[in-house]
Motif scaffolding. Structure first.
Motif, PDB file in Angstrom:
ATOM      1  N   GLU A 106       0.831  -1.208   0.000  1.00  0.00           N
ATOM      2  CA  GLU A 106       0.000   0.000   0.000  1.00  0.00           C
ATOM      3  C   GLU A 106       0.869   1.264   0.000  1.00  0.00           C
ATOM      4  OE1 GLU A 106      -2.545  -0.456   3.369  1.00  0.00           O
ATOM      5  OE2 GLU A 106      -3.777  -1.985   2.389  1.00  0.00           O
ATOM      6  N   THR A 107       1.946   1.244   0.764  1.00  0.00           N
ATOM      7  CA  THR A 107       2.862   2.381   0.790  1.00  0.00           C
ATOM      8  C   THR A 107       3.535   2.556  -0.567  1.00  0.00           C
ATOM      9  OG1 THR A 107       3.260   1.995   3.136  1.00  0.00           O
ATOM     10  CG2 THR A 107       4.857   3.368   1.979  1.00  0.00           C
ATOM     11  N   TYR A 108       3.919   1.451  -1.201  1.00  0.00           N
ATOM     12  CA  TYR A 108       4.544   1.501  -2.523  1.00  0.00           C
ATOM     13  C   TYR A 108       3.598   2.114  -3.553  1.00  0.00           C
ATOM     14  CZ  TYR A 108       6.162  -0.183  -7.061  1.00  0.00           C
ATOM     15  OH  TYR A 108       6.535  -0.263  -8.362  1.00  0.00           O
TER      16      TYR A 108
ATOM     17  N   LYS B   1       1.028   4.097  -3.006  1.00  0.00           N
ATOM     18  CA  LYS B   1       0.821   5.509  -2.675  1.00  0.00           C
ATOM     19  C   LYS B   1       2.018   6.346  -3.120  1.00  0.00           C
ATOM     20  CE  LYS B   1      -0.191   8.532   1.220  1.00  0.00           C
ATOM     21  NZ  LYS B   1      -0.363   8.607   2.668  1.00  0.00           N
TER      22      LYS B   1
END
Length: 138
Positions: free
Chosen positions: A93-95, A97
């Motif tokens: 999810e961080t990637y 975003k």
């Protein structure tokens, strides 16, 4: 159910294993009482509950060893898989975003560059219209 959770989290699971391995009356650290001690009660704020009872004082060495080995192996694998899954999802999810933010930044820079080019082109045309342009002879 609490005992299974205690074993799966490895929180003092050896006392449960020793009771099954040696028998509830033979192990000194046992929370169990013999059946003839029917007055074993646990008093709490929520009320009074029946204490642990030892129905049979039999040692089950081979079954105990097999059960605890397999149960700890399987539950540790499941808990580790869940832990790795949660971390992997968080990283993904961080990637995503971060990737969208980078794409947005590149798009914003491209728009700014195009706008600057258009503004400079308009200035050149305006200056040329006012006669401020230079010829090759000058």
């Amino acid at each position: 159910m609490v005992s299974l959770f205690q074993v799966s989290t490895l929180a003092s699971w050896t006392s449960i294993a020793y009771v099954s391995w040696f028998g509830c009356e033979s192990y000194n650290g046992s929370p169990y009482f013999a059946v003839n001690n029917a007055t074993s009660r646990i008093h709490t704020i929520a009320g009074e509950f029946e204490g642990f009872k030892c129905d049979t004082d039999e040692s089950n060495t081979s079954i105990t060893g097999l059960f605890f080995f397999l149960y700890i192996l399987i539950t540790s694998w499941v808990i580790m898989s869940l832990f790795i899954g949660v971390i992997s999802m968080g990283m993904f999810e961080t990637y995503v975003k971060l990737k969208s933010e980078i794409h947005l930044t590149k798009y914003t820079k491209q728009i700014a560059a195009n706008t600057m080019f258009e503004m400079q082109s308009k200035e050149v045309l305006i200056n040329m219209g006012k006669g401020h342009h230079k010829t090759l002879k000058e």
